[in-house]
Design a protein around this motif. Structure first.
Motif, PDB file in Angstrom:
ATOM      1  N   UNK A 126      10.654  12.173  -6.635  1.00  0.00           N
ATOM      2  CA  UNK A 126      10.756  11.352  -7.720  1.00  0.00           C
ATOM      3  C   UNK A 126      10.055  11.894  -9.024  1.00  0.00           C
ATOM      4  N   UNK A 127      10.423  11.261 -10.105  1.00  0.00           N
ATOM      5  CA  UNK A 127       9.932  11.880 -11.555  1.00  0.00           C
ATOM      6  C   UNK A 127       8.344  11.603 -11.354  1.00  0.00           C
ATOM      7  N   UNK A 128       7.910  10.565 -10.714  1.00  0.00           N
ATOM      8  CA  UNK A 128       6.590   9.992 -10.791  1.00  0.00           C
ATOM      9  C   UNK A 128       5.731  10.699  -9.717  1.00  0.00           C
ATOM     10  N   UNK A 129       6.582  11.602  -8.908  1.00  0.00           N
ATOM     11  CA  UNK A 129       6.057  12.054  -7.532  1.00  0.00           C
ATOM     12  C   UNK A 129       5.547  11.087  -6.592  1.00  0.00           C
ATOM     13  N   UNK A 130       5.699   9.968  -6.712  1.00  0.00           N
ATOM     14  CA  UNK A 130       5.414   8.920  -5.693  1.00  0.00           C
ATOM     15  C   UNK A 130       6.118   8.819  -4.612  1.00  0.00           C
ATOM     16  N   UNK A 131       5.784   8.731  -3.311  1.00  0.00           N
ATOM     17  CA  UNK A 131       6.564   8.917  -1.990  1.00  0.00           C
ATOM     18  C   UNK A 131       6.681   7.287  -1.680  1.00  0.00           C
ATOM     19  N   UNK A 132       7.790   6.884  -1.284  1.00  0.00           N
ATOM     20  CA  UNK A 132       7.998   5.327  -1.029  1.00  0.00           C
ATOM     21  C   UNK A 132       8.895   5.229   0.275  1.00  0.00           C
ATOM     22  N   UNK A 133       8.425   4.809   1.588  1.00  0.00           N
ATOM     23  CA  UNK A 133       9.166   4.783   2.730  1.00  0.00           C
ATOM     24  C   UNK A 133       8.658   3.234   3.319  1.00  0.00           C
ATOM     25  N   UNK A 134       9.637   2.347   3.484  1.00  0.00           N
ATOM     26  CA  UNK A 134       9.540   1.078   4.199  1.00  0.00           C
ATOM     27  C   UNK A 134       8.288   0.339   4.043  1.00  0.00           C
ATOM     28  N   UNK A 135       7.910   0.180   2.675  1.00  0.00           N
ATOM     29  CA  UNK A 135       6.798  -0.645   2.233  1.00  0.00           C
ATOM     30  C   UNK A 135       5.585   0.240   2.250  1.00  0.00           C
ATOM     31  N   UNK A 136       5.607   1.382   2.379  1.00  0.00           N
ATOM     32  CA  UNK A 136       4.241   2.380   2.287  1.00  0.00           C
ATOM     33  C   UNK A 136       4.731   3.169   1.254  1.00  0.00           C
ATOM     34  N   UNK A 137       3.562   3.229   0.262  1.00  0.00           N
ATOM     35  CA  UNK A 137       3.646   3.984  -0.866  1.00  0.00           C
ATOM     36  C   UNK A 137       2.540   5.195  -0.980  1.00  0.00           C
ATOM     37  N   UNK A 138       2.915   6.252  -1.093  1.00  0.00           N
ATOM     38  CA  UNK A 138       1.791   7.258  -1.186  1.00  0.00           C
ATOM     39  C   UNK A 138       1.953   7.931  -2.661  1.00  0.00           C
ATOM     40  N   UNK A 139       0.900   7.831  -3.328  1.00  0.00           N
ATOM     41  CA  UNK A 139       0.724   8.430  -4.772  1.00  0.00           C
ATOM     42  C   UNK A 139      -0.279   9.743  -4.696  1.00  0.00           C
ATOM     43  N   UNK A 140       0.406  11.012  -4.667  1.00  0.00           N
ATOM     44  CA  UNK A 140      -0.267  12.173  -4.668  1.00  0.00           C
ATOM     45  C   UNK A 140      -1.277  12.285  -5.809  1.00  0.00           C
ATOM     46  N   UNK A 141      -0.828  12.056  -7.026  1.00  0.00           N
ATOM     47  CA  UNK A 141      -1.489  12.227  -8.272  1.00  0.00           C
ATOM     48  C   UNK A 141      -2.690  11.469  -8.234  1.00  0.00           C
ATOM     49  N   UNK A 142      -2.501  10.098  -8.048  1.00  0.00           N
ATOM     50  CA  UNK A 142      -3.697   9.032  -8.097  1.00  0.00           C
ATOM     51  C   UNK A 142      -4.478   9.243  -6.844  1.00  0.00           C
ATOM     52  N   UNK A 143      -3.918   9.519  -5.826  1.00  0.00           N
ATOM     53  CA  UNK A 143      -4.564   9.930  -4.364  1.00  0.00           C
ATOM     54  C   UNK A 143      -4.878   8.467  -3.843  1.00  0.00           C
ATOM     55  N   UNK A 144      -3.687   7.519  -3.702  1.00  0.00           N
ATOM     56  CA  UNK A 144      -3.731   6.171  -3.493  1.00  0.00           C
ATOM     57  C   UNK A 144      -2.365   5.958  -2.515  1.00  0.00           C
ATOM     58  N   UNK A 145      -2.842   5.167  -1.503  1.00  0.00           N
ATOM     59  CA  UNK A 145      -1.980   4.594  -0.450  1.00  0.00           C
ATOM     60  C   UNK A 145      -1.803   3.282  -0.743  1.00  0.00           C
ATOM     61  N   UNK A 146      -0.516   2.513  -0.667  1.00  0.00           N
ATOM     62  CA  UNK A 146      -0.388   0.976  -0.858  1.00  0.00           C
ATOM     63  C   UNK A 146       0.463   0.731   0.438  1.00  0.00           C
ATOM     64  N   UNK A 147       0.147  -0.158   1.151  1.00  0.00           N
ATOM     65  CA  UNK A 147       0.895  -1.032   2.009  1.00  0.00           C
ATOM     66  C   UNK A 147       1.437  -2.321   1.834  1.00  0.00           C
ATOM     67  N   UNK A 148       2.524  -2.598   1.585  1.00  0.00           N
ATOM     68  CA  UNK A 148       3.109  -3.878   1.105  1.00  0.00           C
ATOM     69  C   UNK A 148       2.140  -4.359  -0.140  1.00  0.00           C
TER      70      UNK A 148
END
Length: 241
Positions: A126-148
């Motif tokens: 993605x342009x923003x580098x964010x990985x999103x899979x089934x409610x799971x979001x992994x942001x390598x640039x911000x080093x953040x993980x979001x779940x729902x």
């Protein structure tokens, strides 16, 4: 344009069966009957997927995988005997994307082919580098993980493991592959360290850690991030591999 699949199989009858099933699914197919021919065809044709038998004369499938992985990220689906676990583990460590054991059903093989090709389509960054899979979001640039929409706190090692799996949903990673990604984050890391990371991550990202639906174990091999609505391998279990 339909995907082009290169079949590397030295048994003419088996190769023809594979070709017929792939043709029926609408794929463009090319067949190579030995390892050297497979490498040459892969370099010349740049197929979308290589279906690669481990046991071939001359240059075997493991060497073909090793050679091509130094040159290309082409997806590789390995065909191997179920009893030959060492070849399987080595193949995954060399960079194979998935495997199927012999004997196999053609329907299962076609499902694996579709899954690998879908995974490649999803792997476009993605342009923003964010990985999103089934409610799971992994942001390598911000080093953040979001779940729902809930921020989850992860250690550096846990984040590296999760980001690796999320970058290629459905791909099986061996412990050794994940271990190599976490070097520098963990003190004296071992393969057991990966099991601990997975156990802790399940508590953080699974809706029910006792019945993981995201971080799946592939028994005897390693781990993968589950792909929604995709066929699950019969080797998946809930505990460590």
């Amino acid at each position: 344009m339909n995907a082009r699949v290169l079949i590397a199989e030295d048994d003419p009858r088996q190769a023809e069966v594979l070709r017929l099933y792939l043709d029926a699914e609408g794929y463009e197919t090319v067949v190579a009957h030995d390892g050297r021919a497979a490498v040459d065809a892969a370099r010349r044709l740049r197929p979308d997927l290589l279906v690669l038998d481990v046991m071939m004369p001359g240059v075997d499938g493991l060497d073909v995988c090793r050679i091509l992985r130094q040159e290309t990220a082409m997806p590789i689906l390995m065909l191997t005997a179920r009893s030959n676990e060492d070849d399987l583990l080595l193949g995954l460590d060399l960079g194979a994307d998935d495997y199927i054991g012999k004997p196999y059903s053609p329907r299962e093989l076609m499902a694996r082919v579709r899954t690998v090709l879908r995974r490649v389509e999803r792997a476009v960054p993605r342009r923003d580098g964010v990985l999103r899979v089934d409610g799971l979001t992994v942001d390598p640039l911000r080093h953040e993980v979001w779940v729902d929409d809930r921020l989850v706190d992860c250690t550096a090692g846990e984040f590296t493991v999760l980001a690796t799996l999320a970058a290629e949903p459905g791909r099986v990673f061996t412990r050794q592959q994940l271990l190599e990604r976490t070097r520098g984050w963990d003190t004296a890391p071992t393969q057991r360290t990966i099991d601990m990371h997975i156990m802790h991550l399940r508590k953080k990202v699974e809706r029910d850690p006792r019945r993981p639906a995201r971080l799946l174990t592939v028994h005897g091999i390693g781990y993968k991030l589950g792909v929604p609505a995709a066929p699950r391998s019969g080797g998946d279990t809930d505990g460590p591999a």
